[in-house]
Design an enzyme around this catalytic site. Sequence first.
Site, PDB file in Angstrom:
ATOM      1  CG  HIS A 173      18.518  -0.311 -16.901  1.00 23.40           C
ATOM      2  ND1 HIS A 173      17.845  -0.258 -15.689  1.00 23.40           N
ATOM      3  CD2 HIS A 173      19.766  -0.763 -16.615  1.00 23.40           C
ATOM      4  CE1 HIS A 173      18.657  -0.665 -14.716  1.00 23.40           C
ATOM      5  NE2 HIS A 173      19.831  -0.975 -15.252  1.00 23.40           N
ATOM      6  CG  MET A 180      21.764  -5.949  -8.769  1.00 18.32           C
ATOM      7  SD  MET A 180      21.418  -5.036 -10.288  1.00 18.32           S
ATOM      8  CE  MET A 180      22.638  -5.723 -11.414  1.00 18.32           C
ATOM      9  CG  MET A 210      25.494  -0.424 -10.229  1.00 19.20           C
ATOM     10  SD  MET A 210      25.691  -1.348 -11.751  1.00 19.20           S
ATOM     11  CE  MET A 210      24.914  -0.199 -12.895  1.00 19.20           C
ATOM     12  CG  HIS A 216      21.267   0.166 -11.790  1.00 20.37           C
ATOM     13  ND1 HIS A 216      21.635  -1.053 -12.327  1.00 20.37           N
ATOM     14  CD2 HIS A 216      21.535   0.076 -10.454  1.00 20.37           C
ATOM     15  CE1 HIS A 216      22.098  -1.832 -11.367  1.00 20.37           C
ATOM     16  NE2 HIS A 216      22.063  -1.177 -10.224  1.00 20.37           N
ATOM     17  CB  SER A 232      20.954  -2.168 -20.204  1.00 25.70           C
ATOM     18  OG  SER A 232      22.133  -1.563 -19.731  1.00 25.70           O
ATOM     19  CG  ASP A 275      23.332  -0.297 -16.184  1.00 26.32           C
ATOM     20  OD1 ASP A 275      22.686  -0.464 -15.139  1.00 26.32           O
ATOM     21  OD2 ASP A 275      23.188  -1.001 -17.207  1.00 26.32           O
ATOM     22  CG  MET A 295      28.620   0.860 -13.694  1.00 24.93           C
ATOM     23  SD  MET A 295      29.334  -0.522 -14.594  1.00 24.93           S
ATOM     24  CE  MET A 295      27.839  -1.342 -15.168  1.00 24.93           C
ATOM     25  CG  ASP A 306      20.085  -4.622 -14.141  1.00 25.09           C
ATOM     26  OD1 ASP A 306      20.366  -5.017 -15.290  1.00 25.09           O
ATOM     27  OD2 ASP A 306      20.571  -3.603 -13.616  1.00 25.09           O
TER      28      ASP A 306
HETATM   29  C1  DX5 Z   1      25.016  -4.714 -14.765  1.00 27.34           C
HETATM   30  C2  DX5 Z   1      24.047  -3.652 -15.188  1.00 27.34           C
HETATM   31  C3  DX5 Z   1      23.023  -4.170 -16.113  1.00 27.34           C
HETATM   32  C4  DX5 Z   1      23.551  -4.613 -17.446  1.00 27.34           C
HETATM   33  C5  DX5 Z   1      22.642  -5.688 -17.961  1.00 27.34           C
HETATM   34  O1  DX5 Z   1      25.821  -4.229 -13.773  1.00 27.34           O
HETATM   35  O2  DX5 Z   1      23.372  -3.119 -14.069  1.00 27.34           O
HETATM   36  O3  DX5 Z   1      21.973  -3.243 -16.299  1.00 27.34           O
HETATM   37  O4  DX5 Z   1      23.609  -3.568 -18.375  1.00 27.34           O
HETATM   38  O5  DX5 Z   1      23.211  -6.232 -19.096  1.00 27.34           O
HETATM   39  P1  DX5 Z   1      22.840  -7.682 -19.603  1.00 27.34           P
HETATM   40  O6  DX5 Z   1      21.378  -7.689 -19.919  1.00 27.34           O
HETATM   41  O7  DX5 Z   1      23.698  -7.859 -20.808  1.00 27.34           O
HETATM   42  O8  DX5 Z   1      23.171  -8.659 -18.509  1.00 27.34           O
HETATM   43 ZN    ZN Z   2      21.519  -1.937 -14.394  1.00 29.16          ZN
END
Ligand code: DX5
Ligand code: ZN
Length: 218
Positions: free
Chosen positions: A33, A137, A68, A66, A8, A35, A37, A175
């Site tokens: 990956h 998740m 969010m 991903h 990620s 993320d 947000m 994840d």
């Molecule tokens: C959390 C993200 C994850 C995060 C995972 O909201 O969706 O993808 O980056 O990070 P780790 O592996 O450190 O939990």
């Molecule tokens: Zn994620």
Amino acid sequence: MSGMIAPSILSADFGKLYEEIDMINQSEADWFHVDVMDGVFVPNISFGFPVMKPLQAKAQKTLDVHLMIVDPDRYTKAFADAGAHVLTVHVEACTHLHRTLTNIRNHGMKAGVAINPHTPVESIKEVLDLCDVVCLMSVNPGFGGQSFIENTYQKVRTLRAMITAAGTSTLIEIDGGVSLTNAKLLTDAGADVLVAGNTVFGSANPTQTIAELKQLIK
Ligand code: DX5
Ligand code: ZN
């Protein structure tokens, strides 16, 4: 099929993003990956299209985005144009999930659905045939580096049984809080893709940590 690892980039050092992308390119990792947000669906803001640009230009592996964010349909085309290969939306953020997933596929991407820790996997049963990826998740989304929620194993087993019964080729992605300790347990339970942020980027040698994760789940 052996398990896949998706570092990620949320946990990467953005001061040297090109180097981090190159490290993943050269490593045994399978996917990037990514993320995204919005500060509304989750209590954090990460990044958006300005970070998709260098990824699209330099990343040589699947871009697993991903989202969010609330109302993700607004951005389906924009992420297709920005090079996303897998576009994952949250079941909790979609009123018309069937339409959303269909739309993602119609834009040439693989469709993913992410499920928060409190959401039963049964909630996506009726759209499983439209899911290329289901992302369970294993932390509450919003931040890297949180601890793994243990009931995820049971959710993986339930989802694996649902996929087998439906006869789809849906991949199960995990994840949050993935580590060298739980990686094999997760793939043994039926997971296909493990996202790893802090475990990879918080280690002294990320390339070697990716190789160790791959070795554990092959
Ligand atoms: C959390 C993200 C994850 C995060 C995972 O909201 O969706 O993808 O980056 O990070 P780790 O592996 O450190 O939990
Ligand atoms: Zn994620």
